[in-house]
Design a protein around this motif. Structure first.
Motif, short mmCIF file in Angstrom:
data_model
loop_
_atom_site.label_atom_id
_atom_site.label_comp_id
_atom_site.label_asym_id
_atom_site.label_seq_id
_atom_site.Cartn_x
_atom_site.Cartn_y
_atom_site.Cartn_z
N LEU A 114 -9.03 -7.33 -0.33
CA LEU A 114 -7.75 -7.92 0.19
C LEU A 114 -8.36 -6.93 1.92
CD1 LEU A 114 -5.16 -7.38 -1.71
CD2 LEU A 114 -6.26 -9.70 -1.87
N GLU B 79 -11.20 3.25 6.75
CA GLU B 79 -10.05 2.98 5.39
C GLU B 79 -10.23 2.68 4.06
OE1 GLU B 79 -9.54 2.60 8.57
OE2 GLU B 79 -7.38 1.98 8.98
N SER C 33 -8.98 1.23 -3.56
CA SER C 33 -7.44 0.94 -3.46
C SER C 33 -7.79 -0.08 -4.65
CB SER C 33 -6.71 0.81 -2.35
OG SER C 33 -6.77 2.17 -1.75
O1 TXA Z 1 -8.01 4.87 3.00
C1 TXA Z 1 -6.77 4.45 3.07
O2 TXA Z 1 -6.15 3.55 2.23
C2 TXA Z 1 -5.92 4.90 4.39
C3 TXA Z 1 -6.04 6.69 3.17
C4 TXA Z 1 -4.44 7.29 3.62
O3 TXA Z 1 -4.96 6.66 1.90
N1 TXA Z 1 -4.50 4.10 3.62
C5 TXA Z 1 -4.16 3.28 4.44
O4 TXA Z 1 -3.03 2.39 4.38
O5 TXA Z 1 -4.93 2.29 5.07
P1 TXA Z 1 -2.04 1.17 5.39
O6 TXA Z 1 -1.28 2.36 5.40
O7 TXA Z 1 -2.86 2.03 6.94
O8 TXA Z 1 -2.46 -0.03 5.02
C6 TXA Z 1 -2.46 -0.03 3.15
C7 TXA Z 1 -3.17 -1.47 3.78
C8 TXA Z 1 -2.22 -2.55 4.66
O9 TXA Z 1 -3.62 -3.34 4.77
C9 TXA Z 1 -0.84 -2.98 3.19
O10 TXA Z 1 -1.02 -4.63 3.81
C10 TXA Z 1 -2.11 -2.83 1.60
O11 TXA Z 1 -2.47 -2.06 2.20
N2 TXA Z 1 -1.43 -3.15 0.67
C11 TXA Z 1 -0.35 -2.18 0.50
N3 TXA Z 1 0.42 -2.62 -0.62
C12 TXA Z 1 -0.09 -3.76 -1.13
C13 TXA Z 1 0.02 -4.62 -1.89
N4 TXA Z 1 0.73 -4.89 -3.13
N5 TXA Z 1 -0.71 -5.88 -1.77
C14 TXA Z 1 -1.52 -6.09 -1.37
N6 TXA Z 1 -1.30 -5.74 0.20
C15 TXA Z 1 -1.14 -4.11 0.16
#
Ligand code: TXA
Ligand code: MG
Length: 358
Positions: free
Chosen positions: A189, A175, A93
Motif C-alpha cells: 500500500l 518510512e 507495517s
Molecule cells: O516508518 C514508518 O512507518 C513511520 C515511523 C514513525 O514508524 N510512520 C509513518 O506513519 O510513516 P505515517 O502516518 O506518516 O504513515 C502511515 C501510512 C499512511 O499512508 C496511512 O494512510 C497508512 O500508513 N495507514 C495507516 N493505517 C492504515 C489502514 N488502516 N489502512 C490503510 N493504510 C493505513
C-alpha cells in the motif's frame, strides 16, 4: 521543551510523558510523533500538531506479539507470520482487521489497523514498560518532507512538543513498507524500507504495488514508452489498493522541486530552461545524475550517495537541506527495482513538476 539523547534516557523518568502527551521518538525509518493509543486527547493532539486530515490513519507500534494480538481481530495469517519472523523488528507495517475497541482516531474510521515493531531498542524497552502500543505517524508537518534527524522535527514543531528523544540520524531514512494480505490479495500500500522483491521471496507469490502520481505534474512527456522502461505506473484507477495517506500532498519542499525522468541524460540544458536569472540551484545527485557544473551558477550539490539504500537514507535530508538555500531543486529518477520503488514514490510525490526527458 526538552531534547534528550537516547543513550541518556532513563525510562522510568520519561514514562509519564508517554502516558499523557505526544512525544518525538526516533525509529530506524523516520522520527515519529508518538501517543499512547488509549489516550484520545494525546491522539487528537497528533492530528492538530501535524495538520493531518482525520481520515488518514496512524501506524501503531508494538514490542511483542501479545501486544499485536490486543489490537487485531482474529488470528495472525500464516504469511504474515513468515514476514514477522523475517522482518520484525524492522520497517515492515502490516494491515490487520482491527478490534472494535480500537479508537477510530487511530484507524481513521476504518475497520483495519496497520501495525509494526520498530527496530529501535530504546523504543522497544519503552513499549515494554508502558505496556501500551504507541501510535506514531512521521514527525513532520503534513505535506512536508519526513524527518530523518531530530533537528528536522525541531524545525517543524519547535516548542509545541515537550519531549524529543534524539536517536541521531535514522538508519533507513524513509518510512516503512505498508503491506496487506487481506482478501487474499498481497499488495504494497506504500513502498518503503522492505522491498517488493524481499516480500515476494518470503511469501513465494506475486505482490502488487501501485503508485499514485498526479499526472498534472508531468509537463513534458517526450516519449511515452519511457514510462514502461522505468516501470512507472501512472494508473489512477488503482487508488483502492493504496493507503489513505497516499492521496494527500506529500513530502514537498517550499521551493520548486523538479524531477527529471532522465535515464542517464545530461540535465544541464533543461535546468537552464527552467530557472530564472540569478536563481539559486540545488541538485540532489546520485550516480545517474549528469550535469555540467561550469554552466550552472549559484549551484549547491547534495550528494544522495550511489546505492539505493544510501539514496533512501538521504532523500528527506537532501530536500530539507536544499530547500533552505535554493530557489530550485533538481533530481533524477532511478529505476524502480528494489528500494527504487520507494525512492520514486517519494520523489514523484514531493515533485512540483516532473519532466520525462528523451
Ligand atoms: O516508518 C514508518 O512507518 C513511520 C515511523 C514513525 O514508524 N510512520 C509513518 O506513519 O510513516 P505515517 O502516518 O506518516 O504513515 C502511515 C501510512 C499512511 O499512508 C496511512 O494512510 C497508512 O500508513 N495507514 C495507516 N493505517 C492504515 C489502514 N488502516 N489502512 C490503510 N493504510 C493505513
Ligand atoms: Mg508521513
Amino acid at each position: 521543551m526538552k531534547i534528550i539523547k537516547s543513550e541518556d534516557v532513563v525510562i522510568e523518568d520519561v514514562l509519564h510523558h508517554f502516558e499523557n502527551e505526544v512525544v518525538v521518538i526516533p525509529t530506524e525509518t523516520v522520527y515519529g510523533l508518538a501517543a499512547n493509543i488509549y489516550n484520545e486527547e494525546a491522539l487528537k493532539q497528533i492530528f492538530i500538531l501535524k495538520g493531518r486530515p482525520s481520515d488518514n490513519p496512524l501506524i501503531v507500534h508494538i514490542s511483542s506479539l501479545e501486544m499485536l494480538e490486543s489490537l487485531i481481530e482474529g488470528t495472525i495469517p500464516e504469511e504474515y507470520k513468515v514476514l514477522i519472523e523475517k522482518f520484525w523488528p524492522g520497517p515492515m507495517s502490516l494491515l490487520f482487521p482491527a478490534k472494535k475497541s480500537i479508537s477510530k482516531i487511530v484507524t481513521g474510521g476504518l475497520d483495519t489497523i496497520v501495525v509494526r515493531m520498530p527496530k529501535h531498542n530504546l523504543i522497544l524497552d519503552i513499549l515494554d514498560k508502558l505496556k501500551k502500543p504507541l501510535a506514531a505517524p512521521s514527525a513532520n508537518l503534513s505535506g512536508s518532507p519526513s524527518p530523518s534527524s531530530v533537528q528536522h522535527v525541531v524545525d517543524d514543531f519547535g516548542s509545541h512538543v515537550n519531549l524529543y528523544i534524539d536517536g541521531g540520524d535514522c538508519e533507513v531514512g524513509l518510512e516503512s513498507t505498508v503491506f496487506s494480505i487481506l482478501d487474499n490479495k498481497p499488495a504494497i500500500l506504500r513502498p518503503g524500507g522492505i522491498t517488493k522483491e524481499q516480500i515476494m521471496k518470503c511469501i513465494k507469490r506475486d505482490v502488487s504495488l501501485n503508485y499514485l502520481v498526479d499526472e498534472s505534474k508531468i509537463l513534458m512527456k517526450v516519449k511515452s514508452n519511457n514510462q514502461d522502461k522505468l516501470h512507472l505506473d501512472f494508473n489512477k484507477d488503482k487508488e483502492g489498493l493504496m493507503s489513505p495517506g497516499q492521496k494527500y500532498k506529500h513530502y514537498s519542499p517550499t521551493n520548486k522541486f523538479i524531477l527529471f525522468i532522465s535515464d542517464r541524460k545530461d540535465i544541464t540544458e533543461n535546468i537552464l530552461k527552467l530557472i530564472k536569472e540569478d536563481s539559486k540551484i540545488g541538485i540532489m545527485k546520485h550516480k545517474n545524475t549528469f550535469y555540467n557544473p561550469k554552466e550552472l551558477q549559484n549551484l549547491t550539490i547534495f550528494d544522495l550517495g550511489n546505492t539505493k539504500k544510501q539514496i533512501c537514507s538521504n532523500i528527506f535530508k537532501g530536500l530539507r537541506f536544499l530547500d533552505k538555500k535554493c530557489d530550485f531543486i533538481f533530481t533524477c529518477s532511478v529505476d524502480s527495482n528494489d528500494e527504487g520503488s520507494a525512492i520514486m514514490d517519494r520523489l514523484q510525490k514531493a515533485a512540483t513538476e516532473i519532466y520525462i526527458l528523451d
